[in-house]
Design an enzyme around this catalytic site. Structure first.
Site, PDB file in Angstrom:
ATOM      1  N   GLU A  32    -105.294  23.189   4.221  1.00 55.10           N
ATOM      2  CA  GLU A  32    -104.322  23.647   5.206  1.00 55.10           C
ATOM      3  C   GLU A  32    -103.507  24.753   4.535  1.00 55.10           C
ATOM      4  O   GLU A  32    -102.979  24.544   3.435  1.00 55.10           O
ATOM      5  CB  GLU A  32    -103.400  22.488   5.617  1.00 55.10           C
ATOM      6  CG  GLU A  32    -102.432  22.924   6.682  1.00 55.10           C
ATOM      7  CD  GLU A  32    -101.472  21.829   7.143  1.00 55.10           C
ATOM      8  OE1 GLU A  32    -101.574  20.696   6.656  1.00 55.10           O
ATOM      9  OE2 GLU A  32    -100.616  22.163   7.988  1.00 55.10           O
ATOM     10  N   ARG A 257    -108.400  10.663  -5.140  1.00 56.43           N
ATOM     11  CA  ARG A 257    -107.608  11.861  -5.469  1.00 56.43           C
ATOM     12  C   ARG A 257    -107.428  11.991  -6.962  1.00 56.43           C
ATOM     13  O   ARG A 257    -107.360  10.990  -7.672  1.00 56.43           O
ATOM     14  CB  ARG A 257    -106.191  11.714  -4.892  1.00 56.43           C
ATOM     15  CG  ARG A 257    -106.040  12.001  -3.464  1.00 56.43           C
ATOM     16  CD  ARG A 257    -104.591  11.791  -3.075  1.00 56.43           C
ATOM     17  NE  ARG A 257    -103.859  13.047  -3.043  1.00 56.43           N
ATOM     18  CZ  ARG A 257    -103.871  13.876  -1.999  1.00 56.43           C
ATOM     19  NH1 ARG A 257    -104.568  13.596  -0.934  1.00 56.43           N
ATOM     20  NH2 ARG A 257    -103.170  14.988  -2.035  1.00 56.43           N
ATOM     21  N   LYS A 267     -98.581  19.624  -1.992  1.00 52.82           N
ATOM     22  CA  LYS A 267     -98.027  20.932  -1.654  1.00 52.82           C
ATOM     23  C   LYS A 267     -96.584  20.807  -1.187  1.00 52.82           C
ATOM     24  O   LYS A 267     -95.761  21.663  -1.474  1.00 52.82           O
ATOM     25  CB  LYS A 267     -98.869  21.591  -0.562  1.00 52.82           C
ATOM     26  CG  LYS A 267    -100.116  22.257  -1.100  1.00 52.82           C
ATOM     27  CD  LYS A 267    -100.937  22.858   0.025  1.00 52.82           C
ATOM     28  CE  LYS A 267    -101.837  21.831   0.628  1.00 52.82           C
ATOM     29  NZ  LYS A 267    -102.551  22.208   1.801  1.00 52.82           N
TER      30      LYS A 267
HETATM   31  P1  ATP Z   1    -101.303  18.145  -0.225  1.00 53.41           P
HETATM   32  O1  ATP Z   1    -100.760  16.768  -0.015  1.00 53.41           O
HETATM   33  O2  ATP Z   1    -101.134  18.658  -1.597  1.00 53.41           O
HETATM   34  O3  ATP Z   1    -100.883  19.102   0.838  1.00 53.41           O
HETATM   35  P2  ATP Z   1    -103.634  17.811   1.249  1.00 53.41           P
HETATM   36  O4  ATP Z   1    -104.687  16.784   1.062  1.00 53.41           O
HETATM   37  O5  ATP Z   1    -102.739  17.691   2.403  1.00 53.41           O
HETATM   38  O6  ATP Z   1    -102.860  17.940  -0.086  1.00 53.41           O
HETATM   39  P3  ATP Z   1    -105.266  19.929   2.121  1.00 53.41           P
HETATM   40  O7  ATP Z   1    -104.910  21.349   2.189  1.00 53.41           O
HETATM   41  O8  ATP Z   1    -105.469  19.193   3.363  1.00 53.41           O
HETATM   42  O9  ATP Z   1    -104.195  19.259   1.220  1.00 53.41           O
HETATM   43  O10 ATP Z   1    -106.489  19.709   1.139  1.00 53.41           O
HETATM   44  C1  ATP Z   1    -107.738  20.320   1.201  1.00 53.41           C
HETATM   45  C2  ATP Z   1    -108.715  19.393   0.558  1.00 53.41           C
HETATM   46  O11 ATP Z   1    -108.338  19.128  -0.789  1.00 53.41           O
HETATM   47  C3  ATP Z   1    -108.774  18.074   1.278  1.00 53.41           C
HETATM   48  O12 ATP Z   1    -110.120  17.737   1.518  1.00 53.41           O
HETATM   49  C4  ATP Z   1    -108.106  17.120   0.329  1.00 53.41           C
HETATM   50  O13 ATP Z   1    -108.652  15.842   0.453  1.00 53.41           O
HETATM   51  C5  ATP Z   1    -108.383  17.745  -1.032  1.00 53.41           C
HETATM   52  N1  ATP Z   1    -107.359  17.358  -1.998  1.00 53.41           N
HETATM   53  C6  ATP Z   1    -106.014  17.546  -1.901  1.00 53.41           C
HETATM   54  N2  ATP Z   1    -105.371  17.019  -2.940  1.00 53.41           N
HETATM   55  C7  ATP Z   1    -106.312  16.474  -3.742  1.00 53.41           C
HETATM   56  C8  ATP Z   1    -106.293  15.761  -4.988  1.00 53.41           C
HETATM   57  N3  ATP Z   1    -105.146  15.512  -5.612  1.00 53.41           N
HETATM   58  N4  ATP Z   1    -107.457  15.360  -5.507  1.00 53.41           N
HETATM   59  C9  ATP Z   1    -108.615  15.623  -4.892  1.00 53.41           C
HETATM   60  N5  ATP Z   1    -108.717  16.280  -3.730  1.00 53.41           N
HETATM   61  C10 ATP Z   1    -107.590  16.698  -3.150  1.00 53.41           C
HETATM   62 MG    MG Z   2    -101.557  18.189   3.690  1.00 48.11          MG
END
Ligand code: ATP
Ligand code: MG
Length: 552
Positions: A32, A257, A267
């Site tokens: 995102e 994760r 983020k």
């Molecule tokens: P954040 O909470 O940091 O915003 P998110 O999962 O909401 O993380 P996205 O932009 O939706 O962030 O993530 C894109 C991809 O990266 C998703 O498929 C998510 O599962 C993966 N991802 C995010 N954080 C991690 C992590 N700490 N370890 C492994 N994969 C991750």
């Molecule tokens: Mg997110």
């Protein structure tokens, strides 16, 4: 050792190909664009791109931009830059917002099938009606609206006739499902907001749980890999794909994760650090963002190897940040030129060295990699050494410089401390030494031994430099609780996470380029800061010190 070789997702893909369930593989990395990527995302990138590569498949970079309030083109561009820098090329570049029309039509299809309805309950009421893990939910009084009424209301939602929050579209599934995600989840909401991509074309936006499976299906993704917090959403994912009658059926698989000690990995929290000016932007070298790691001096190779080493499993758990440091040392060991820099300078005058004379000494650029050749460094009567390499009253086992003691200057001569010069307050401002010309490095001198070898920089040609030394930004582990659970991580900020010092480097460093990496003898690996470094005064970011107790 290839750690991607034997993980459960790889085995699943292999089986799907063998059993002809699939004849090709498509994965996607779906960030995102609401912030910069962090090293947790690197894990997802390595898994998605790495697996597709191994099976001759394709990987899309898809911006999951269904929430206009938080998303921005700045983030889109930063994410693209980071994925490329990590060493990956995407096949398709897509935006979820490109599919808004199709998603809308699929929602209309659900309404026509009696599988979705417009609800007037407020967000709070919906939450109350949803029930709990032990208690079934209650039907909304609007659940049994006719298909015609739902079609009309949904169209009017789209046309902007209602205010934010006044109505939502919900999937009609099962209010008593043991899986709360299946209790008529909201799939569309009203948001009168300008979208970074579609502008004001839409005022209704699909929810993640509805949009994501459709995005995957539209792109023909075969394996939709995500983190374990989405496990409970999998039945809904499958429901959406089936009920929307998507031609391509993707399959979701979850992995744990990546979390790292002394860091937050979300983020939202990282944005808080930026917004509250705890750090100097998303690319502050103390940040676990890809751009921060890059600016600090970590290499894509080190990040990829680190992520692979952490493996792919269902479990989460915290990984020690020293493991990343191990991989960057491994990567830079052969590549980074050696050099000498004095971070906290103390002037040394070599009283028996002829005034005005300068000689050039040979020094290897990288003893681990002799192909890198040699450099010449000047030596003369005045040099700088490190303040901590001199003690007037040393403890036992201090082998560096103290009155009467002799040490080796790396690449040069033995010097002996003869006199300590102090200012009126008694602070040491300079020390006077003598050198022994017989002891020149490389001449095979074996007359006597000294226990200490210290680094130095010749004074007249020394280049002033800034050194930025870093420590963890946060002083507590396990700050990566599940999303939603609020921990006040800002209480654990390390006040000493950055130290700025002014010292000197060898004249060989005259033309350093930004992002060049060096090993400063006895100090560690440093990167030339891409933002603040100038020709007159280079700025060096400490990547990692040389020593670590960490073992793989
Ligand atoms: P954040 O909470 O940091 O915003 P998110 O999962 O909401 O993380 P996205 O932009 O939706 O962030 O993530 C894109 C991809 O990266 C998703 O498929 C998510 O599962 C993966 N991802 C995010 N954080 C991690 C992590 N700490 N370890 C492994 N994969 C991750
Ligand atoms: Mg997110």
């Amino acid at each position: 050792m290839d750690h991607t070789n034997s993980n459960f997702i790889r085995n699943l893909i292999k089986k799907d190909l063998e059993t002809k369930k699939r004849d090709h593989i498509v994965t996607r990395f779906p960030p995102e664009p609401n912030g910069y990527l962090h090293i947790g995302h690197a894990k997802s990138i390595v898994i998605n791109f790495g697996l597709a590569d191994d099976f001759n498949g394709k990987t899309n970079l898809r911006f999951d931009d269904t929430n206009p309030l938080k998303e921005d083109t700045e983030y889109v561009n930063a994410i693209k830059e980071d994925v490329e820098w990590l060493g990956y090329d995407w096949d398709g570049l897509f935006f979820a917002s490109d599919y808004f029309q199709e998603m809308y039509e699929r929602a209309v299809l659900l309404i026509k099938k009696g599988k979705a309805y417009v609800d007037d309950l407020s967000q709070e009421e919906i939450r109350q009606y949803r029930g709990t893990l032990t208690e079934a939910g209650k039907d909304s009084p609007y659940r049994n609206r006719s298909i015609e009424e739902n079609l009309d209301l949904f169209k009017r939602m789209r046309n902007g006739e209602f205010a934010n929050g006044e109505k939502v579209l919900r999937a009609k599934i099962d209010m008593s499902s043991p899986n709360i995600n299946m209790r008529d989840p909201v799939i569309y909401r009203i948001a009168h907001a300008t979208h970074h991509n579609t502008g004001n074309t839409w005022c209704i936006y699909p929810m993640y749980a509805f949009a994501h499976p459709l995005e995957d299906a539209i792109e023909g993704v075969t394996h939709s890999l995500c983190t374990t917090e989405f496990e409970d959403q999998r039945p809904l994912y499958n429901w959406v794909v089936a009920e929307c009658e998507m031609e391509h059926v993707p399959e979701q698989t979850e992995f744990g994760r990546l979390n790292i000690t002394n860091t937050v990995m979300s983020k939202r929290k990282l944005k808080q650090l930026v917004d509250e000016k705890v750090v100097d932007g998303w690319d502050d070298p103390r940040m676990p963002t890809i751009s921060g790691l890059r600016r600090r001096g970590y290499t894509p190779e080190a990040i990829r190897e680190f992520v692979k080493e952490t493996g792919v499993s269902k479990g989460a758990g915290e990984v020690d940040s020293q493991m990343l440091d191990y991989f960057v040392r491994e990567d830079l060991k052969m590549k980074a030129p050696r050099t000498m820099g004095v971070i906290r300078p103390l002037k040394v005058v070599i009283t028996n060295y002829p005034e005005g004379q300068v000689e050039w000494l040979d020094a290897e650029i990288n003893p681990e990699n002799p192909d890198m050749g040699k450099r010449q460094i000047p030596f003369s009567r005045e040099i700088y050494i490190e303040q901590e390499d001199f003690m007037e009253n040393p403890p036992k086992k201090y082998f560096r410089l103290f009155p009467g003691n002799e040490v080796r200057l790396k690449h040069a001569y033995f010097i002996k401390c003869e006199e300590v010069i102090k200012d009126a307050e008694g602070n040491v401002i300079e020390i006077h030494c003598t050198y022994d010309p017989e002891t020149k490095s490389g001449t095979g001198f074996t007359g006597r031994k000294v226990k200490g070898t210290i680094h130095w920089v010749e004074a007249s040609q020394a280049i002033p430099a800034e050194f930025r030394l870093y420590e963890p930004l946060l002083l507590k582990d396990n700050l990566n609780e599940e999303e939603g659970e609020e921990k006040d991580f800002l209480d654990h900020i390390n006040p000493d996470s950055m130290q700025v010092l002014n010292g000197y480097v060898e004249p060989t460093m005259k033309d350093v380029q930004v992002q060049e990496k060096f090993q400063f003898f006895r100090h560690g690996y440093f990167n030339v800061d891409p933002k603040d470094s100038t020709k007159e005064k280079p700025v060096f970011n400490l990547i990692v010190s040389l020593k670590s107790s960490f073992k793989l």
